[in-house]
Design a protein around this motif. Structure first.
Motif, PDB file in Angstrom:
ATOM      1  N   THR A 118      49.173  47.890  39.344  1.00  0.00           N
ATOM      2  CA  THR A 118      49.650  46.608  39.880  1.00  0.00           C
ATOM      3  C   THR A 118      48.981  46.316  41.219  1.00  0.00           C
ATOM      4  O   THR A 118      48.439  45.231  41.446  1.00  0.00           O
ATOM      5  CB  THR A 118      51.190  46.650  40.086  1.00  0.00           C
ATOM      6  N   ASP A 239      39.933  44.510  34.096  1.00  0.00           N
ATOM      7  CA  ASP A 239      41.039  45.433  34.319  1.00  0.00           C
ATOM      8  C   ASP A 239      40.916  46.579  33.323  1.00  0.00           C
ATOM      9  O   ASP A 239      41.152  46.409  32.137  1.00  0.00           O
ATOM     10  CB  ASP A 239      42.356  44.659  34.151  1.00  0.00           C
ATOM     11  N   LYS A 267      46.291  54.644  35.936  1.00  0.00           N
ATOM     12  CA  LYS A 267      46.662  55.567  34.857  1.00  0.00           C
ATOM     13  C   LYS A 267      45.815  56.846  34.841  1.00  0.00           C
ATOM     14  O   LYS A 267      46.081  57.737  35.635  1.00  0.00           O
ATOM     15  CB  LYS A 267      46.673  54.815  33.521  1.00  0.00           C
TER      16      LYS A 267
HETATM   17  C1  LIG Z   1      49.545  49.565  33.157  1.00  0.00           C
HETATM   18  C2  LIG Z   1      48.646  48.453  33.478  1.00  0.00           C
HETATM   19  C3  LIG Z   1      48.659  47.815  34.727  1.00  0.00           C
HETATM   20  C4  LIG Z   1      49.684  48.139  35.775  1.00  0.00           C
HETATM   21  O1  LIG Z   1      49.593  49.435  36.243  1.00  0.00           O
HETATM   22  P1  LIG Z   1      50.887  50.097  36.957  1.00  0.00           P
HETATM   23  O2  LIG Z   1      50.393  51.413  37.435  1.00  0.00           O
HETATM   24  O3  LIG Z   1      51.939  50.169  35.908  1.00  0.00           O
HETATM   25  O4  LIG Z   1      51.274  49.196  38.064  1.00  0.00           O
HETATM   26  C5  LIG Z   1      47.703  46.865  34.978  1.00  0.00           C
HETATM   27  N1  LIG Z   1      46.794  46.524  34.067  1.00  0.00           N
HETATM   28  C6  LIG Z   1      46.749  47.091  32.846  1.00  0.00           C
HETATM   29  C7  LIG Z   1      45.700  46.695  31.884  1.00  0.00           C
HETATM   30  C8  LIG Z   1      47.678  48.074  32.502  1.00  0.00           C
HETATM   31  O5  LIG Z   1      47.654  48.610  31.277  1.00  0.00           O
END
Ligand SMILES: *Cc1c(COP(=O)(O)O)cnc(C)c1O
Length: 428
Positions: A118, A239, A267
């Motif tokens: 995020t 992203d 992640k």
């Molecule tokens: C999970 C996710 C996010 C957000 O990440 P968080 O660590 O949950 O804040 C943003 N973009 C994508 C594509 C995601 O899968």
């Protein structure tokens, strides 16, 4: 399957935690029943508080690509723990982690670490606006980029399941500069650009959509997106919070032969610790403080424990056989299709490397609308049938499954058996 301990904990959790959870995807709203409380994990398996064992295809929604309690990751984290949790000063591990990220993403000259996906994406909005001197941003229906105001429109993930078009508490003003295009539909992008000439700072896209379920874009779509951005001085923000390191040691963008101006990560790069990152060309990144005037900071950014965990994870991934990983994805896809057919269900399966997603629909799933044609009630039954068989999948039709890269051939065969049994249990 024993559920008493989970049920008791859930009841207790609801008294102190909102809905008993700290993230809405963990609630079982769309599958019914009580959330399963986990206790520990080892390799591809997780164990709940009632002692049930599951093959884990949730992987904490993405980070646990090496499975749980990987010995070399544990070693690196242990060593870091003994030195202190955090200093608020620079450490060598931040450089090492940045270097290995750059090795995997050569389009990044510089990286900034933050604490979540995020945060990575929301920092990028500010940076893109500052760099281009323009205000508007484009996102795609069904893509999720975290829970920041400006991108919380037509978002996927928990919102896809809960059917919330956007969130309460997000003022109109916060999203009035956010324009929504259709995934895999370049005309929708062209139209938006034409009616907002010289106003768009950046286009945000998931390299492969994973938050409306897995939806792989057409290569031509991604390439046309890249050239539209070039023609109109728009930054392309890809992203890769979910897709990074999922099909190769690097980005999914490589498979479409496009390069982002700014890439967002999360992640996997934290290996299970809270980490996010954004990075790109030096001319863009140097706008960020302290070199530039785009302010973005964090007390725990680049935290030593989180960096050690991320570094060890990426270092291990570098040695993994991604060719085999891709075969595993294909094998799981085939199993799902075969088992479903055998027991009278017509499903569609989308796959990208270790990301796999069965949709309970006959339609090809190419965008948010086709994803929503899925029979979510049937999915709910399948979810519980899988739990009974000892497979943990996300409690939502619209969340990707993640195969741990370290799964053995024997474990993979066992998983395939379990999937057959789960489909048998919900036979038409
Ligand atoms: C999970 C996710 C996010 C957000 O990440 P968080 O660590 O949950 O804040 C943003 N973009 C994508 C594509 C995601 O899968």
């Amino acid at each position: 399957m024993q559920k008493e301990q989970s049920a008791q904990l859930y009841e207790r959790a609801c008294k102190s935690l909102v809905g008993g959870v700290n993230s809405p995807v963990r609630a079982y709203n769309s599958v019914g029943g009580n959330p399963i409380f986990m206790e520990r994990g080892e390799g591809v398996f997780v164990y709940d508080v009632d002692g049930n064992q599951y093959v884990d295809l949730v992987g904490s929604y993405g980070p646990m690509i090496l499975g749980h309690a990987h010995p070399r990751v544990l070693d690196e984290v242990q060593a870091a723990l003994n030195k202190s949790f955090t200093f608020g000063a620079s450490t060598e591990m931040e450089i090492k982690t940045a270097e290995i990220v750059k090795e995997a993403f050569p389009q990044m000259d510089k990286v900034r670490f933050v604490n979540s996906g995020t945060e990575a994406v929301l920092s990028t909005i500010r940076l893109a606006r500052a760099f281009t001197g323009k205000k508007k941003i484009v996102k795609f229906a069904g893509c999720y980029h975290g829970h920041s105001d400006a991108l919380l429109v037509a978002a996927g993930s928990g919102l896809a399941t809960m059917g919330i078009p956007s969130s309460q508490g997000v003022p109109e003003e916060a999203v009035q500069n956010t324009l929504i295009a259709e995934f895999n539909d370049i005309e929708s992008v062209r139209n938006i650009i034409a009616s907002n000439e010289n106003e768009i700072a950046a286009i945000f896209i998931e390299a492969v959509a994973g938050n409306m379920g897995v939806v792989v874009p057409e290569t031509t779509f991604m390439q046309e997106l890249r050239s539209l951005c070039n023609q109109h001085n728009i930054l392309l923000v890809i992203d890769e919070v979910m897709t990074g390191f999922r099909k190769k040691f690097g980005g999914a963008q490589d498979f479409f032969h496009v390069q982002a101006d700014i890439s967002c990560l999360g992640k996997i790069i934290g290996g299970g610790m809270p980490v996010g990152a954004y990075g790109g060309k030096a001319e863009v990144m140097d706008k960020v403080a302290p070199l530039g005037d785009v302010y973005q900071a964090g007390t725990l950014s680049g935290n030593p424990i989180a960096m050690a965990c991320g570094y060890a994870t990426l270092n291990e991934l570098k040695k993994q056989d991604y060719k085999r990983a891709n075969e595993l994805g294909k094998r799981l896809k085939k199993t799902l299709l075969t088992a479903a057919k055998e027991y009278g269900h017509r499903i569609t399966v989308n796959q990208f490397g270790l990301m796999v997603n069965p949709f309970f629909t006959e339609e090809a799933v190419v965008d948010f609308n086709s994803a929503k044609s899925s029979d979510t009630e049937l999915f709910a039954k399948f979810f519980w049938a899988m739990a009974e068989e000892g497979v943990s999948i996300p409690p939502s039709q619209f969340e990707a499954w993640f195969i741990p890269i370290i799964i053995s051939d024997a474990e993979m065969s066992e998983l395939n058996q379990k999937i057959h049994s789960a489909f048998k249990a919900i036979k038409q």
